[in-house]
Design a protein around this motif. Structure first.
Motif, PDB file in Angstrom:
ATOM      1  N   HIS A 213       0.823  -1.206   0.000  1.00 39.01           N
ATOM      2  CA  HIS A 213       0.000   0.000   0.000  1.00 39.01           C
ATOM      3  C   HIS A 213       0.859   1.259   0.000  1.00 39.01           C
ATOM      4  N   ARG A 214       1.939   1.268   0.781  1.00 42.18           N
ATOM      5  CA  ARG A 214       2.836   2.417   0.782  1.00 42.18           C
ATOM      6  C   ARG A 214       3.460   2.619  -0.597  1.00 42.18           C
ATOM      7  N   CYS A 215       3.793   1.508  -1.244  1.00 40.62           N
ATOM      8  CA  CYS A 215       4.412   1.589  -2.563  1.00 40.62           C
ATOM      9  C   CYS A 215       3.424   2.135  -3.598  1.00 40.62           C
ATOM     10  N   ALA A 216       2.235   1.572  -3.635  1.00 34.32           N
ATOM     11  CA  ALA A 216       1.224   2.037  -4.590  1.00 34.32           C
ATOM     12  C   ALA A 216       0.903   3.510  -4.360  1.00 34.32           C
ATOM     13  N   SER A 217       0.858   3.923  -3.106  1.00 36.48           N
ATOM     14  CA  SER A 217       0.560   5.319  -2.778  1.00 36.48           C
ATOM     15  C   SER A 217       1.670   6.240  -3.264  1.00 36.48           C
ATOM     16  N   ALA A 218       2.921   5.845  -3.026  1.00 31.48           N
ATOM     17  CA  ALA A 218       4.052   6.661  -3.467  1.00 31.48           C
ATOM     18  C   ALA A 218       4.058   6.820  -4.980  1.00 31.48           C
ATOM     19  N   VAL A 219       3.756   5.743  -5.684  1.00 35.59           N
ATOM     20  CA  VAL A 219       3.724   5.795  -7.149  1.00 35.59           C
ATOM     21  C   VAL A 219       2.615   6.731  -7.626  1.00 35.59           C
ATOM     22  N   LYS A 220       1.457   6.646  -6.997  1.00 34.76           N
ATOM     23  CA  LYS A 220       0.340   7.499  -7.432  1.00 34.76           C
ATOM     24  C   LYS A 220       0.618   8.972  -7.165  1.00 34.76           C
ATOM     25  N   VAL A 221       1.308   9.277  -6.078  1.00 35.96           N
ATOM     26  CA  VAL A 221       1.703  10.662  -5.835  1.00 35.96           C
ATOM     27  C   VAL A 221       2.672  11.121  -6.924  1.00 35.96           C
ATOM     28  N   GLY A 222       3.621  10.257  -7.287  1.00 35.79           N
ATOM     29  CA  GLY A 222       4.571  10.604  -8.343  1.00 35.79           C
ATOM     30  C   GLY A 222       3.882  10.861  -9.668  1.00 35.79           C
ATOM     31  N   LEU A 223       2.927  10.008 -10.020  1.00 35.40           N
ATOM     32  CA  LEU A 223       2.190  10.199 -11.274  1.00 35.40           C
ATOM     33  C   LEU A 223       1.363  11.481 -11.232  1.00 35.40           C
ATOM     34  N   LYS A 224       0.800  11.789 -10.064  1.00 36.40           N
ATOM     35  CA  LYS A 224       0.045  13.030  -9.897  1.00 36.40           C
ATOM     36  C   LYS A 224       0.952  14.240 -10.087  1.00 36.40           C
ATOM     37  N   ARG A 225       2.165  14.180  -9.525  1.00 39.05           N
ATOM     38  CA  ARG A 225       3.110  15.293  -9.652  1.00 39.05           C
ATOM     39  C   ARG A 225       3.521  15.484 -11.121  1.00 39.05           C
ATOM     40  N   ARG A 226       3.667  14.384 -11.830  1.00 38.02           N
ATOM     41  CA  ARG A 226       3.989  14.491 -13.252  1.00 38.02           C
ATOM     42  C   ARG A 226       2.894  15.243 -14.006  1.00 38.02           C
ATOM     43  N   GLU A 227       1.660  14.869 -13.705  1.00 37.98           N
ATOM     44  CA  GLU A 227       0.530  15.511 -14.380  1.00 37.98           C
ATOM     45  C   GLU A 227       0.468  16.992 -14.037  1.00 37.98           C
ATOM     46  N   GLN A 228       0.720  17.320 -12.780  1.00 37.29           N
ATOM     47  CA  GLN A 228       0.692  18.718 -12.358  1.00 37.29           C
ATOM     48  C   GLN A 228       1.830  19.513 -12.988  1.00 37.29           C
ATOM     49  N   ALA A 229       2.994  18.864 -13.142  1.00 37.88           N
ATOM     50  CA  ALA A 229       4.152  19.565 -13.694  1.00 37.88           C
ATOM     51  C   ALA A 229       3.990  19.856 -15.185  1.00 37.88           C
ATOM     52  N   GLY A 230       3.269  18.997 -15.864  1.00 41.64           N
ATOM     53  CA  GLY A 230       3.102  19.172 -17.302  1.00 41.64           C
ATOM     54  C   GLY A 230       4.288  18.637 -18.071  1.00 41.64           C
ATOM     55  N   THR A 231       5.454  19.157 -17.795  1.00 40.39           N
ATOM     56  CA  THR A 231       6.682  18.646 -18.395  1.00 40.39           C
ATOM     57  C   THR A 231       7.634  18.206 -17.293  1.00 40.39           C
ATOM     58  N   TYR A 232       8.350  17.145 -17.552  1.00 39.39           N
ATOM     59  CA  TYR A 232       9.328  16.627 -16.595  1.00 39.39           C
ATOM     60  C   TYR A 232      10.350  15.814 -17.376  1.00 39.39           C
ATOM     61  N   ASP A 233      11.533  15.646 -16.817  1.00 35.13           N
ATOM     62  CA  ASP A 233      12.581  14.902 -17.539  1.00 35.13           C
ATOM     63  C   ASP A 233      12.904  13.557 -16.901  1.00 35.13           C
ATOM     64  N   GLY A 234      12.192  13.204 -15.837  1.00 32.14           N
ATOM     65  CA  GLY A 234      12.382  11.901 -15.210  1.00 32.14           C
ATOM     66  C   GLY A 234      13.378  11.883 -14.080  1.00 32.14           C
ATOM     67  N   THR A 235      14.141  12.980 -13.916  1.00 31.40           N
ATOM     68  CA  THR A 235      15.132  13.011 -12.840  1.00 31.40           C
ATOM     69  C   THR A 235      14.581  13.623 -11.556  1.00 31.40           C
ATOM     70  N   GLU A 236      13.402  14.225 -11.624  1.00 34.75           N
ATOM     71  CA  GLU A 236      12.830  14.872 -10.451  1.00 34.75           C
ATOM     72  C   GLU A 236      12.590  13.858  -9.341  1.00 34.75           C
ATOM     73  N   GLU A 237      12.684  14.323  -8.110  1.00 37.23           N
ATOM     74  CA  GLU A 237      12.560  13.416  -6.970  1.00 37.23           C
ATOM     75  C   GLU A 237      11.211  12.703  -6.927  1.00 37.23           C
ATOM     76  N   PHE A 238      10.161  13.339  -7.421  1.00 36.03           N
ATOM     77  CA  PHE A 238       8.847  12.693  -7.364  1.00 36.03           C
ATOM     78  C   PHE A 238       8.738  11.480  -8.269  1.00 36.03           C
ATOM     79  N   ASN A 239       9.741  11.237  -9.103  1.00 29.14           N
ATOM     80  CA  ASN A 239       9.759  10.043  -9.951  1.00 29.14           C
ATOM     81  C   ASN A 239      10.299   8.815  -9.229  1.00 29.14           C
ATOM     82  N   TYR A 240      10.657   8.973  -7.957  1.00 30.35           N
ATOM     83  CA  TYR A 240      11.290   7.897  -7.201  1.00 30.35           C
ATOM     84  C   TYR A 240      10.659   7.779  -5.815  1.00 30.35           C
ATOM     85  N   PHE A 241      10.762   6.592  -5.231  1.00 32.88           N
ATOM     86  CA  PHE A 241      10.205   6.394  -3.898  1.00 32.88           C
ATOM     87  C   PHE A 241      11.208   5.698  -2.981  1.00 32.88           C
ATOM     88  N   LEU A 242      11.110   6.022  -1.702  1.00 35.06           N
ATOM     89  CA  LEU A 242      12.027   5.548  -0.668  1.00 35.06           C
ATOM     90  C   LEU A 242      11.910   4.042  -0.469  1.00 35.06           C
TER      91      LEU A 242
END
Length: 413
Positions: A213-242
């Protein structure tokens, strides 16, 4: 190939690690969490479960709870309870329980690897349980509870772990109240960092051991941040989880046992006859007995322990059907005891192996009628199920020791 990268962790100021480190948020109910935070005010549980700072009439999932978590986290960072490493690092996290050691590499795993199946799961998740951690991570702007990942041992990574621990002193070395020893090393060598990254690039599959559940949640936050950012290059911290990644050969899965409230209308004698249709039954007596191999189940009924050996006709080579928990569910719990859905049926409960067989006896003597002690699912069986793209039955694995929250924090920006 797996994209497992180093990061700049926020971690406890030396001397506070034993006070801050906390068991995962979901091992406590609200009252237990509140009592733990009262016992140790610096416990990270006060951030992971920020409702502990409110009266009970405030809903656990109220907006103010998540806002308080954010304020506590960043306030304590600003106040000096946590420090951040200057350069990206990997970390080693060793836990010792009853003399058995396991050492994982603390890093950030890619949400793309989760979405593509490089990081494999063996359990389904529930959206209601995800929602809480999604809000917590998103509001706090940080991941605070590491995901427990596993991989097939890599000899070069093994050598790095062993050499670094031998040649360097840990930054943390403490024993938690439950007797688990925790040690942490910072791998701050650029050459070693590059080697570790390359090693993981040659590992085809990573497995979620605990924390779906923690993993799925972290991924969904990352995908949400991508959508909010509009453009991203994949190196941003929200593309990764602890994450903490452990080699398979150091991990131990404990048994996850079952207790059932009644015999579904059967007398003891009639029920034992049904059991004998599926298992060879060996009556042992009042002394507790544990299953010693796959295909064996111990049963406690009316003050007596029985050792059950599954008959060949009921065994299976299928990755899921071949699990002992599946065999018991499919051939005994469902058709005989009427437990059709163990996730929702109130007549069945599950007892982690950490509690021992005495707990099964206690439950049968108080609120249950029959207990089943399982032979532990192996890490190889977990890998086989995940590799097949299949899912395990509920409550198939119990990992110990539990990773502590608060020792590593991954900020999303």
């Amino acid at each position: 190939m797996a994209d497992i990268r180093p990061f700049r962790a926020y971690r406890p100021k030396e001397g506070l690690e034993d006070k801050i480190a906390a068991l995962p948020y979901d091992v406590y109910n609200r009252q237990e969490a509140t009592e733990e935070v009262k016992r140790e005010p610096k416990s990270f549980l006060g951030i992971d479960r920020a409702e502990t700072g409110f009266p009970t009439e405030v809903d656990t999932y109220a907006d103010c709870v998540y806002q308080r978590a954010k304020e506590l986290l960043w306030g304590r960072i600003a106040g000096g309870d946590f420090v951040q490493d200057e350069d990206v690092c990997y970390y080693l996290y060793e836990q010792v329980m009853d003399g058995r050691s396991q050492t994982g590499i603390v890093a950030c795993a890619s949400i793309d690897d989760y979405c593509s199946g490089v990081i494999k799961k063996h359990e389904n998740t529930r959206s209601d349980k995800e929602a809480d951690r999604i809000r917590h991570v998103d509001t706090c702007d940080a991941q605070t509870g590491p995901i427990f990942l596993a991989y097939r041992e890599n000899e070069q990574l093994k050598q790095i772990r062993q050499d670094w621990k031998k040649d360097h002193a840990p930054v943390y070395d403490f024993t938690s109240p439950d007797g688990i020893i925790h040690r942490v090393w910072v791998i701050d060598c650029a050459e070693k960092t590059q080697t570790i990254k390359r090693c993981f690039e040659h590992i085809e599959s990573i497995y979620i051991a605990d924390g779906h559940h923690r993993c799925a949640s972290a991924v969904k936050v990352g995908l949400k941040r991508r959508e909010q950012a509009g453009t991203y290059d994949g190196t941003e911290e929200f593309n990764y989880f602890l994450s903490v990644l452990f080699p398979d050969e150091e991990l131990m899965i404990m048994d996850y046992n079952r207790v059932v409230k009644d015999l579904n209308g059967y007398s003891k004698e009639a029920f034992l006859e049904k059991v004998q249709d599926i298992f060879f039954v060996d009556k042992k007596g009042p002394e507790a007995v544990k299953p010693e191999k796959k295909g064996q189940v111990s049963m406690y009924l009316d003050g007596v322990w029985y050792l059950l050996n599954a008959k060949e006709a009921f065994k299976s080579s299928d990755p899921v059907e071949g699990l002992d928990v599946s065999l018991l569910q499919k051939h005994l719990l469902c058709p005989v005891l009427g437990i059709e859905d163990p996730k929702t049926d109130k007549r069945i409960d599950f007892v982690g192996g950490i509690r021992g067989l005495k707990e099964l006896e206690r439950r049968v003597q108080t609120d249950m009628t029959v207990a089943f002690a399982m032979y532990p699912t192996s890490i190889g069986e977990l890998f086989d199920v995940a590799d097949a793209g299949m899912l395990m039955p509920p409550k198939s694995t119990w990992f110990e020791p539990k990773l502590r929250s608060g020792l590593f924090i991954h900020a999303l920006k």
